[in-house]
Design an enzyme around this catalytic site. Sequence first.
Site, PDB file in Angstrom:
ATOM      1  N   HIS A 183       9.267  -3.334  -6.683  1.00  0.00           N
ATOM      2  CA  HIS A 183       8.633  -2.869  -7.853  1.00  0.00           C
ATOM      3  C   HIS A 183       9.608  -2.505  -8.871  1.00  0.00           C
ATOM      4  O   HIS A 183       9.173  -1.529  -9.896  1.00  0.00           O
ATOM      5  CB  HIS A 183       7.277  -1.756  -7.921  1.00  0.00           C
ATOM      6  CG  HIS A 183       6.363  -2.316  -6.676  1.00  0.00           C
ATOM      7  ND1 HIS A 183       5.373  -3.241  -7.155  1.00  0.00           N
ATOM      8  CD2 HIS A 183       5.933  -2.008  -5.442  1.00  0.00           C
ATOM      9  CE1 HIS A 183       4.523  -3.398  -6.253  1.00  0.00           C
ATOM     10  NE2 HIS A 183       4.753  -2.820  -5.367  1.00  0.00           N
TER      11      HIS A 183
ATOM     12  N   GLU B 145       9.396  -7.296 -10.009  1.00  0.00           N
ATOM     13  CA  GLU B 145       8.007  -7.827  -9.641  1.00  0.00           C
ATOM     14  C   GLU B 145       8.140  -9.274  -9.618  1.00  0.00           C
ATOM     15  O   GLU B 145       8.940 -10.006 -10.363  1.00  0.00           O
ATOM     16  CB  GLU B 145       6.856  -7.414 -10.639  1.00  0.00           C
ATOM     17  CG  GLU B 145       6.670  -6.006 -11.109  1.00  0.00           C
ATOM     18  CD  GLU B 145       5.969  -5.334  -9.479  1.00  0.00           C
ATOM     19  OE1 GLU B 145       6.569  -5.574  -8.582  1.00  0.00           O
ATOM     20  OE2 GLU B 145       4.781  -4.826  -9.831  1.00  0.00           O
TER      21      GLU B 145
ATOM     22  N   GLY C 147       0.810  -1.236  -0.081  1.00  0.00           N
ATOM     23  CA  GLY C 147       0.024  -0.092   0.004  1.00  0.00           C
ATOM     24  C   GLY C 147       0.984   1.224   0.064  1.00  0.00           C
ATOM     25  O   GLY C 147       1.878   1.272  -0.930  1.00  0.00           O
TER      26      GLY C 147
ATOM     27  N   SER D 225       5.818  -5.017  -0.749  1.00  0.00           N
ATOM     28  CA  SER D 225       5.728  -3.776  -1.290  1.00  0.00           C
ATOM     29  C   SER D 225       6.078  -3.000  -0.144  1.00  0.00           C
ATOM     30  O   SER D 225       7.157  -2.888   0.255  1.00  0.00           O
ATOM     31  CB  SER D 225       4.408  -3.373  -1.787  1.00  0.00           C
ATOM     32  OG  SER D 225       4.423  -2.264  -2.465  1.00  0.00           O
ATOM     33  N   ALA D 226       5.193  -2.190   0.422  1.00  0.00           N
ATOM     34  CA  ALA D 226       5.362  -1.190   1.624  1.00  0.00           C
ATOM     35  C   ALA D 226       5.880  -2.027   2.630  1.00  0.00           C
ATOM     36  O   ALA D 226       6.666  -1.441   3.497  1.00  0.00           O
ATOM     37  CB  ALA D 226       4.078  -0.502   1.770  1.00  0.00           C
TER      38      ALA D 226
END
Length: 242
Positions: free
Chosen positions: A158, A193, A88, A121-122
């Site tokens: 990413h 990714e 997020g 991710s985050a």
Amino acid sequence: MELLLLSNGKTTEHPGLLGWARDRVQTLLARKQVKRILLIPYAVIRSDWDARAQDLTESLGVETISIHQFDDPVAAIHQADAIFISGGNTWRLNQLLHEYGLVVPIQRAVRERGVPYVGWSAGCNVATPSIRTTNDMPVCSAAVLPALGLFPLQINPHYLDASISGHMGETRDERLAEFCAINPSEFVVALREASLLQISGETVEYWSVRGEGFKIFKHGEAIQEHENATPLAALTPFIPKT
């Protein structure tokens, strides 16, 4: 210490949240005899936190509960079998980790009790010393840079090195080179990714479900391109001993 640091949570070709890394995640949970996952979804701004927990339950087959369901989030960390931190917005996530007093409890749970940590991710960004190599916008004014520091090197999830037609701004390589120029003593690991770093004790391993490699950036040195499924012997000295 057991860490799974994933570039992203979903891919188009693998169904389910963390579906592309499901085997590795489930193997870790089984080895650590995890009965319930504690999810920290603070990075999720536009979706329901309980729905994100349900997505994990359905994908991994392990009961997952969001930390917001507990009256005392610090106590929830103390009781956790496994800590998962969702993707997020990294800025919002890191802000709330600090505001709720969770940084030290998470550090102690992972380092002292051996609680598995899975972040994508985050959630991958905040496992590093700071969130300075996130791709996210600083959407909150009370932005905090220092993070959990479980993994000693900066990560850029990413990561994309493709050239986009018509885009006249800096490429990702240029952005990371700028970071390294300002911070010449630091390394940045660029994760494409559907790739991850797995840290188990003093061992570090990189893996990509798509068979792609990763890059390491450092000021004054050529960008290092590494192949898939390669143990990161060069990075092992940076990993704290358990």
